[in-house]
Design a protein around this motif. Structure first.
Motif, PDB file in Angstrom:
ATOM      1  N   GLU A 178     -15.344   0.233  11.262  1.00 38.83           N
ATOM      2  CA  GLU A 178     -16.204  -0.959  11.317  1.00 38.83           C
ATOM      3  C   GLU A 178     -17.130  -0.990  10.100  1.00 38.83           C
ATOM      4  OE1 GLU A 178     -18.289  -0.923  15.071  1.00 38.83           O
ATOM      5  OE2 GLU A 178     -16.601  -1.868  16.122  1.00 38.83           O
ATOM      6  N   LYS A 179     -17.685   0.166   9.730  1.00 44.24           N
ATOM      7  CA  LYS A 179     -18.557   0.245   8.550  1.00 44.24           C
ATOM      8  C   LYS A 179     -17.786  -0.057   7.268  1.00 44.24           C
ATOM      9  CE  LYS A 179     -21.994   3.287  10.529  1.00 44.24           C
ATOM     10  NZ  LYS A 179     -22.613   4.603  10.552  1.00 44.24           N
ATOM     11  N   MET A 180     -16.473   0.239   7.283  1.00 38.38           N
ATOM     12  CA  MET A 180     -15.623  -0.068   6.125  1.00 38.38           C
ATOM     13  C   MET A 180     -15.167  -1.533   6.146  1.00 38.38           C
ATOM     14  SD  MET A 180     -13.075   3.179   5.886  1.00 38.38           S
ATOM     15  CE  MET A 180     -13.624   4.845   5.624  1.00 38.38           C
ATOM     16  N   ARG A 181     -15.601  -2.249   7.154  1.00 33.81           N
ATOM     17  CA  ARG A 181     -15.259  -3.667   7.339  1.00 33.81           C
ATOM     18  C   ARG A 181     -13.765  -3.890   7.578  1.00 33.81           C
ATOM     19  NH1 ARG A 181     -20.113  -5.981   6.336  1.00 33.81           N
ATOM     20  NH2 ARG A 181     -21.360  -5.244   4.611  1.00 33.81           N
ATOM     21  N   VAL A 182     -13.161  -2.932   8.264  1.00 34.49           N
ATOM     22  CA  VAL A 182     -11.764  -3.058   8.669  1.00 34.49           C
ATOM     23  C   VAL A 182     -11.739  -3.705  10.045  1.00 34.49           C
ATOM     24  CG1 VAL A 182      -9.713  -1.770   9.373  1.00 34.49           C
ATOM     25  CG2 VAL A 182     -10.968  -1.083   7.319  1.00 34.49           C
ATOM     26  N   ASP A 183     -10.898  -4.720  10.205  1.00 33.08           N
ATOM     27  CA  ASP A 183     -10.746  -5.397  11.493  1.00 33.08           C
ATOM     28  C   ASP A 183      -9.647  -4.666  12.281  1.00 33.08           C
ATOM     29  OD1 ASP A 183     -10.810  -7.160  13.604  1.00 33.08           O
ATOM     30  OD2 ASP A 183      -9.791  -8.783  12.531  1.00 33.08           O
ATOM     31  N   LEU A 188      -3.403  16.500  16.101  1.00 34.77           N
ATOM     32  CA  LEU A 188      -3.805  15.137  16.433  1.00 34.77           C
ATOM     33  C   LEU A 188      -2.966  14.165  15.624  1.00 34.77           C
ATOM     34  CD1 LEU A 188      -7.656  15.687  16.187  1.00 34.77           C
ATOM     35  CD2 LEU A 188      -6.325  15.485  18.280  1.00 34.77           C
ATOM     36  N   THR A 189      -2.515  13.112  16.271  1.00 40.84           N
ATOM     37  CA  THR A 189      -1.787  12.052  15.589  1.00 40.84           C
ATOM     38  C   THR A 189      -2.540  10.755  15.828  1.00 40.84           C
ATOM     39  OG1 THR A 189       0.306  13.207  15.960  1.00 40.84           O
ATOM     40  CG2 THR A 189       0.438  10.860  15.368  1.00 40.84           C
ATOM     41  N   PHE A 190      -2.889  10.083  14.742  1.00 40.06           N
ATOM     42  CA  PHE A 190      -3.630   8.822  14.798  1.00 40.06           C
ATOM     43  C   PHE A 190      -2.710   7.700  14.330  1.00 40.06           C
ATOM     44  CE2 PHE A 190      -6.619  12.234  14.215  1.00 40.06           C
ATOM     45  CZ  PHE A 190      -7.654  11.928  15.069  1.00 40.06           C
ATOM     46  N   ILE A 191      -2.526   6.689  15.173  1.00 44.12           N
ATOM     47  CA  ILE A 191      -1.695   5.536  14.850  1.00 44.12           C
ATOM     48  C   ILE A 191      -2.589   4.310  14.965  1.00 44.12           C
ATOM     49  CG2 ILE A 191       0.372   4.216  15.475  1.00 44.12           C
ATOM     50  CD1 ILE A 191       1.249   6.894  16.976  1.00 44.12           C
ATOM     51  N   ALA A 192      -2.679   3.560  13.867  1.00 42.26           N
ATOM     52  CA  ALA A 192      -3.611   2.436  13.861  1.00 42.26           C
ATOM     53  C   ALA A 192      -3.020   1.238  13.132  1.00 42.26           C
ATOM     54  CB  ALA A 192      -4.919   2.846  13.192  1.00 42.26           C
ATOM     55  N   SER A 193      -3.564   0.086  13.461  1.00 43.47           N
ATOM     56  CA  SER A 193      -3.237  -1.132  12.726  1.00 43.47           C
ATOM     57  C   SER A 193      -4.471  -2.008  12.700  1.00 43.47           C
ATOM     58  CB  SER A 193      -2.053  -1.878  13.371  1.00 43.47           C
ATOM     59  OG  SER A 193      -2.392  -2.313  14.665  1.00 43.47           O
ATOM     60  N   GLY A 194      -4.526  -2.854  11.708  1.00 36.38           N
ATOM     61  CA  GLY A 194      -5.656  -3.760  11.599  1.00 36.38           C
ATOM     62  C   GLY A 194      -5.633  -4.517  10.293  1.00 36.38           C
ATOM     63  N   ASP A 195      -6.362  -5.613  10.266  1.00 34.91           N
ATOM     64  CA  ASP A 195      -6.456  -6.414   9.056  1.00 34.91           C
ATOM     65  C   ASP A 195      -7.249  -5.654   8.010  1.00 34.91           C
ATOM     66  OD1 ASP A 195      -5.071  -8.406  10.390  1.00 34.91           O
ATOM     67  OD2 ASP A 195      -6.892  -9.501  10.969  1.00 34.91           O
ATOM     68  N   GLY A 196      -6.630  -5.424   6.866  1.00 35.72           N
ATOM     69  CA  GLY A 196      -7.291  -4.706   5.785  1.00 35.72           C
ATOM     70  C   GLY A 196      -7.212  -3.199   5.898  1.00 35.72           C
ATOM     71  N   LEU A 197      -6.568  -2.681   6.931  1.00 35.82           N
ATOM     72  CA  LEU A 197      -6.483  -1.229   7.108  1.00 35.82           C
ATOM     73  C   LEU A 197      -5.425  -0.651   6.180  1.00 35.82           C
ATOM     74  CD1 LEU A 197      -7.327   1.322   8.687  1.00 35.82           C
ATOM     75  CD2 LEU A 197      -5.486   0.806  10.292  1.00 35.82           C
ATOM     76  N   THR A 198      -5.806   0.369   5.426  1.00 37.18           N
ATOM     77  CA  THR A 198      -4.866   1.092   4.567  1.00 37.18           C
ATOM     78  C   THR A 198      -4.820   2.552   5.007  1.00 37.18           C
ATOM     79  OG1 THR A 198      -6.548   1.749   2.956  1.00 37.18           O
ATOM     80  CG2 THR A 198      -5.468  -0.399   2.598  1.00 37.18           C
ATOM     81  N   GLU A 199      -3.820   3.270   4.511  1.00 37.38           N
ATOM     82  CA  GLU A 199      -3.736   4.713   4.791  1.00 37.38           C
ATOM     83  C   GLU A 199      -4.998   5.414   4.298  1.00 37.38           C
ATOM     84  OE1 GLU A 199      -1.832   7.069   6.272  1.00 37.38           O
ATOM     85  OE2 GLU A 199      -0.330   5.682   7.007  1.00 37.38           O
ATOM     86  N   ARG A 200      -5.502   4.990   3.159  1.00 36.09           N
ATOM     87  CA  ARG A 200      -6.700   5.604   2.589  1.00 36.09           C
ATOM     88  C   ARG A 200      -7.893   5.444   3.525  1.00 36.09           C
ATOM     89  NH1 ARG A 200     -10.987   4.459  -0.516  1.00 36.09           N
ATOM     90  NH2 ARG A 200     -10.530   2.277  -0.866  1.00 36.09           N
ATOM     91  N   HIS A 201      -8.064   4.236   4.093  1.00 40.82           N
ATOM     92  CA  HIS A 201      -9.154   4.000   5.051  1.00 40.82           C
ATOM     93  C   HIS A 201      -9.022   4.938   6.246  1.00 40.82           C
ATOM     94  CE1 HIS A 201      -9.368  -0.302   3.452  1.00 40.82           C
ATOM     95  NE2 HIS A 201     -10.558   0.222   3.187  1.00 40.82           N
ATOM     96  N   LEU A 202      -7.817   4.946   6.839  1.00 45.32           N
ATOM     97  CA  LEU A 202      -7.607   5.726   8.057  1.00 45.32           C
ATOM     98  C   LEU A 202      -7.754   7.216   7.777  1.00 45.32           C
ATOM     99  CD1 LEU A 202      -7.006   5.741  11.065  1.00 45.32           C
ATOM    100  CD2 LEU A 202      -4.559   5.686  10.507  1.00 45.32           C
ATOM    101  N   ASP A 203      -7.174   7.691   6.673  1.00 47.24           N
ATOM    102  CA  ASP A 203      -7.291   9.115   6.330  1.00 47.24           C
ATOM    103  C   ASP A 203      -8.754   9.528   6.179  1.00 47.24           C
ATOM    104  OD1 ASP A 203      -4.547   9.478   6.357  1.00 47.24           O
ATOM    105  OD2 ASP A 203      -4.320   9.357   4.188  1.00 47.24           O
ATOM    106  N   LYS A 204      -9.536   8.696   5.493  1.00 54.26           N
ATOM    107  CA  LYS A 204     -10.951   9.011   5.279  1.00 54.26           C
ATOM    108  C   LYS A 204     -11.702   9.042   6.608  1.00 54.26           C
ATOM    109  CE  LYS A 204     -15.054   7.742   2.698  1.00 54.26           C
ATOM    110  NZ  LYS A 204     -15.650   6.883   1.690  1.00 54.26           N
ATOM    111  N   ALA A 205     -11.452   8.050   7.464  1.00 52.15           N
ATOM    112  CA  ALA A 205     -12.135   7.988   8.765  1.00 52.15           C
ATOM    113  C   ALA A 205     -11.772   9.187   9.633  1.00 52.15           C
ATOM    114  CB  ALA A 205     -11.787   6.682   9.476  1.00 52.15           C
ATOM    115  N   VAL A 206     -10.501   9.559   9.657  1.00 52.42           N
ATOM    116  CA  VAL A 206     -10.052  10.692  10.464  1.00 52.42           C
ATOM    117  C   VAL A 206     -10.664  11.997   9.940  1.00 52.42           C
ATOM    118  CG1 VAL A 206      -8.038  12.094  11.095  1.00 52.42           C
ATOM    119  CG2 VAL A 206      -7.947   9.598  11.306  1.00 52.42           C
TER     120      VAL A 206
END
Length: 136
Positions: free
Chosen positions: A61-66, A91-109
């Motif tokens: 949310e702070k990264m403004r990912v929907d 742990l396995t994280f599977i996500a989708s969203g508007d503007g979501l990239t692997e870089r965003h998800l990797d950093k958040a995880v």
């Protein structure tokens, strides 16, 4: 924090937190339980999944990912012998969203698992925790 667990017969307990929310716990049939409610160790794995999940939602949310979807899977291997605590957790994280990239998800995880998730921090004294991420 205060939590109360009340015996409910057999091997069942009802755990109640400060919020008033409650969770039933049991054990498997092999140990005299019904096998119909989560075991305490399943509860720990569930706590890890939800703790890291909450962090990730807040960070994205702070990264403004929907964010549209987030699924956290836990594959935990227990020590042979007693006490049978977790030794390895994947742990396995599977996500989708508007503007979501692997870089965003990797950093958040990484932030969650390495820094913010209290459950992960406690568990890593006994368990090796690894993770992988997938953006759909």
């Amino acid at each position: 924090m205060e939590v109360k667990a009340t015996w409910a017969g057999g091997m069942k307990f009802i755990a109640e937190g400060e919020t008033g929310a409650s969770v039933r716990f049991d054990t498997g049939v092999k140990w005299g339980g019904s096998g119909k409610d989560p075991t305490p160790m399943e509860g720990v794995a569930m706590a890890l999944a939800t703790c890291s999940g909450i962090d990730i939602v807040m960070i994205l949310e702070k990264m403004r990912v929907d964010l549209k979807k987030l699924e956290v899977k836990v594959d935990a291997k227990r020590r042979k012998g007693e006490p049978a605590y977790f030794e390895e957790i994947k742990l396995t994280f599977i996500a989708s969203g508007d503007g979501l990239t692997e870089r965003h998800l990797d950093k958040a995880v990484k932030l969650s698992v390495d820094k913010y998730c209290s459950v992960a921090v406690m568990l890593r004294d006994k368990a090796t925790i690894t993770y992988e991420t997938f953006v759909e």
